[in-house]
Design an enzyme around this catalytic site. Sequence first.
Site, PDB file in Angstrom:
ATOM      1  N   ASP A 113      36.933  38.671  39.008  1.00 58.02           N
ATOM      2  CA  ASP A 113      37.476  39.205  37.753  1.00 58.02           C
ATOM      3  C   ASP A 113      36.739  38.605  36.554  1.00 58.02           C
ATOM      4  O   ASP A 113      36.225  37.491  36.630  1.00 58.02           O
ATOM      5  CB  ASP A 113      38.959  38.826  37.614  1.00 58.02           C
ATOM      6  N   ARG A 133      32.617  46.584  38.866  1.00 59.23           N
ATOM      7  CA  ARG A 133      33.839  47.185  38.299  1.00 59.23           C
ATOM      8  C   ARG A 133      33.684  47.260  36.778  1.00 59.23           C
ATOM      9  O   ARG A 133      33.426  46.253  36.128  1.00 59.23           O
ATOM     10  CB  ARG A 133      35.051  46.315  38.638  1.00 59.23           C
TER      11      ARG A 133
HETATM   12  P1  FDA Z   1      43.970  52.249  27.797  1.00 64.49           P
HETATM   13  O1  FDA Z   1      44.967  51.162  28.023  1.00 64.49           O
HETATM   14  O2  FDA Z   1      43.222  52.290  26.504  1.00 64.49           O
HETATM   15  O3  FDA Z   1      44.707  53.615  28.029  1.00 64.49           O
HETATM   16  C1  FDA Z   1      43.979  54.822  27.867  1.00 64.49           C
HETATM   17  C2  FDA Z   1      44.843  55.988  28.248  1.00 64.49           C
HETATM   18  O4  FDA Z   1      45.225  55.864  29.632  1.00 64.49           O
HETATM   19  C3  FDA Z   1      46.130  56.096  27.499  1.00 64.49           C
HETATM   20  O5  FDA Z   1      45.952  56.702  26.246  1.00 64.49           O
HETATM   21  C4  FDA Z   1      46.938  56.958  28.450  1.00 64.49           C
HETATM   22  O6  FDA Z   1      46.545  58.300  28.366  1.00 64.49           O
HETATM   23  C5  FDA Z   1      46.535  56.421  29.808  1.00 64.49           C
HETATM   24  N1  FDA Z   1      47.457  55.346  30.231  1.00 64.49           N
HETATM   25  C6  FDA Z   1      47.279  54.030  30.143  1.00 64.49           C
HETATM   26  N2  FDA Z   1      48.358  53.367  30.627  1.00 64.49           N
HETATM   27  C7  FDA Z   1      49.228  54.311  31.004  1.00 64.49           C
HETATM   28  C8  FDA Z   1      50.540  54.288  31.569  1.00 64.49           C
HETATM   29  N3  FDA Z   1      51.189  53.140  31.810  1.00 64.49           N
HETATM   30  N4  FDA Z   1      51.142  55.474  31.833  1.00 64.49           N
HETATM   31  C9  FDA Z   1      50.532  56.645  31.573  1.00 64.49           C
HETATM   32  N5  FDA Z   1      49.290  56.728  31.016  1.00 64.49           N
HETATM   33  C10 FDA Z   1      48.662  55.588  30.738  1.00 64.49           C
HETATM   34  N6  FDA Z   1      40.352  43.545  32.361  1.00 64.49           N
HETATM   35  C11 FDA Z   1      39.598  42.428  32.201  1.00 64.49           C
HETATM   36  O7  FDA Z   1      39.398  41.986  31.079  1.00 64.49           O
HETATM   37  N7  FDA Z   1      39.066  41.809  33.307  1.00 64.49           N
HETATM   38  C12 FDA Z   1      39.231  42.278  34.573  1.00 64.49           C
HETATM   39  O8  FDA Z   1      38.726  41.689  35.534  1.00 64.49           O
HETATM   40  C13 FDA Z   1      40.020  43.459  34.735  1.00 64.49           C
HETATM   41  N8  FDA Z   1      40.227  43.998  35.967  1.00 64.49           N
HETATM   42  C14 FDA Z   1      40.860  45.221  36.075  1.00 64.49           C
HETATM   43  C15 FDA Z   1      40.958  45.844  37.317  1.00 64.49           C
HETATM   44  C16 FDA Z   1      41.497  47.119  37.408  1.00 64.49           C
HETATM   45  C17 FDA Z   1      41.570  47.779  38.739  1.00 64.49           C
HETATM   46  C18 FDA Z   1      41.956  47.791  36.221  1.00 64.49           C
HETATM   47  C19 FDA Z   1      42.489  49.176  36.280  1.00 64.49           C
HETATM   48  C20 FDA Z   1      41.897  47.152  35.011  1.00 64.49           C
HETATM   49  C21 FDA Z   1      41.379  45.864  34.918  1.00 64.49           C
HETATM   50  N9  FDA Z   1      41.319  45.210  33.697  1.00 64.49           N
HETATM   51  C22 FDA Z   1      40.565  44.066  33.592  1.00 64.49           C
HETATM   52  C23 FDA Z   1      42.122  45.694  32.555  1.00 64.49           C
HETATM   53  C24 FDA Z   1      41.307  46.581  31.623  1.00 64.49           C
HETATM   54  O9  FDA Z   1      40.376  45.807  30.905  1.00 64.49           O
HETATM   55  C25 FDA Z   1      42.224  47.289  30.617  1.00 64.49           C
HETATM   56  O10 FDA Z   1      42.858  46.335  29.825  1.00 64.49           O
HETATM   57  C26 FDA Z   1      43.273  48.166  31.257  1.00 64.49           C
HETATM   58  O11 FDA Z   1      42.768  48.858  32.349  1.00 64.49           O
HETATM   59  C27 FDA Z   1      43.774  49.201  30.226  1.00 64.49           C
HETATM   60  O12 FDA Z   1      42.719  50.006  29.814  1.00 64.49           O
HETATM   61  P2  FDA Z   1      42.526  51.536  30.227  1.00 64.49           P
HETATM   62  O13 FDA Z   1      41.077  51.726  30.522  1.00 64.49           O
HETATM   63  O14 FDA Z   1      43.423  51.889  31.338  1.00 64.49           O
HETATM   64  O15 FDA Z   1      42.826  52.327  28.910  1.00 64.49           O
END
Ligand code: FDA
Length: 309
Positions: free
Chosen positions: A135, A185
């Site tokens: 991570d 990732r």
């Molecule tokens: P974001 O949170 O901006 O959401 C974008 C859109 O996704 C929203 O507008 C909505 O449409 C949809 N959405 C999001 N959450 C939703 C919900 N609960 N219900 C419905 N729709 C929703 N970070 C890090 O710094 N180091 C790491 O090692 C990791 N590892 C990691 C592994 C995995 C498998 C994931 C998925 C994420 C991480 N992260 C991470 C976290 C990552 O950096 C980030 O903070 C989260 O994934 C949230 O970002 P999104 O890309 O999902 O978009």
Amino acid sequence: MLRQALLAAARSGHIKTAVTAAPLSRNVVERFVAGETIDDALNVAQALHDQGMLVTLDHLGEDTHDADQADTVTRASIASVERLFESGLAKSADISVKPTALGLKLGADGPKIARDNVARVASAAKAAGCTVSVDMEDHTTTAETLRLVRELRSDYPDLGAVVQCYLRRTEADCGDLTKPGSRVRLVKGAYNEPEAVAYRASDEVDRSFVRCLRTLMAGEGYPMIATHDPRLIEIAGALALLNGRSNESFEYQMLYGIRPDEQRRLAGQGAKVRVYVPYGDDWYGYLMRRLAERPANLGFFLRSLVTKS
Ligand code: FDA
């Protein structure tokens, strides 16, 4: 503002003590965390496996303060590898480890301690038939973490790296990580980073995600697209087609409890989908970062502070 306050709270020992002592209903934690024990995590992993999905298990914990604690965290990760093997789930599993939990910040020796501990987990994983991903944490650890992954890949070529597109440096890092077989990732990034090193506006972060995605999809590595963002998921699918990638040559990743319908939809279409399954009792920092990402989650959390169930 709210996001920054929650991310600051995620680092505060005082707030952690207050929140973890509060009479939280179990369902607020259970929504995002598989449970406190490896058995809880294995039950979730089995259920996801039965629905055609893969998992990465994360034994929760960060910021280890001494070598003994780092050793305990390492042993817990190795134990989870062994339990995955015994339960027949190792082949579809990955283990996520946090460098600071494995000792990265333990002074001048920290990077070596963390590297040795990641190597112990990677060695156990190799024997069991699963993989390990490292991570990525806040930007003060980025260079050391990528160095650690680079060094260990000579013995463990499938060791996964994580890149955060909100960091200005990451586009260049993606270019360096597109080697054959390189598991990468791509995430937006979950920490409260200064403007000097990170994009802070969401449209800038999204544009950077797409640039990184282009590089990774066009390269020879194995991209792991970790987002819940519908627009970015669609763009990833289009770029995979454009680059002639088969479903086997990349995967989508999402967090346990977030958009489970979308996880099933993608898996139903034949895509590889891996769910990040955190477990353990040190859930505070992880939960606060999830709350910072989505105000709707915060309402759920606050309601649970007053409604015990
Ligand atoms: P974001 O949170 O901006 O959401 C974008 C859109 O996704 C929203 O507008 C909505 O449409 C949809 N959405 C999001 N959450 C939703 C919900 N609960 N219900 C419905 N729709 C929703 N970070 C890090 O710094 N180091 C790491 O090692 C990791 N590892 C990691 C592994 C995995 C498998 C994931 C998925 C994420 C991480 N992260 C991470 C976290 C990552 O950096 C980030 O903070 C989260 O994934 C949230 O970002 P999104 O890309 O999902 O978009």
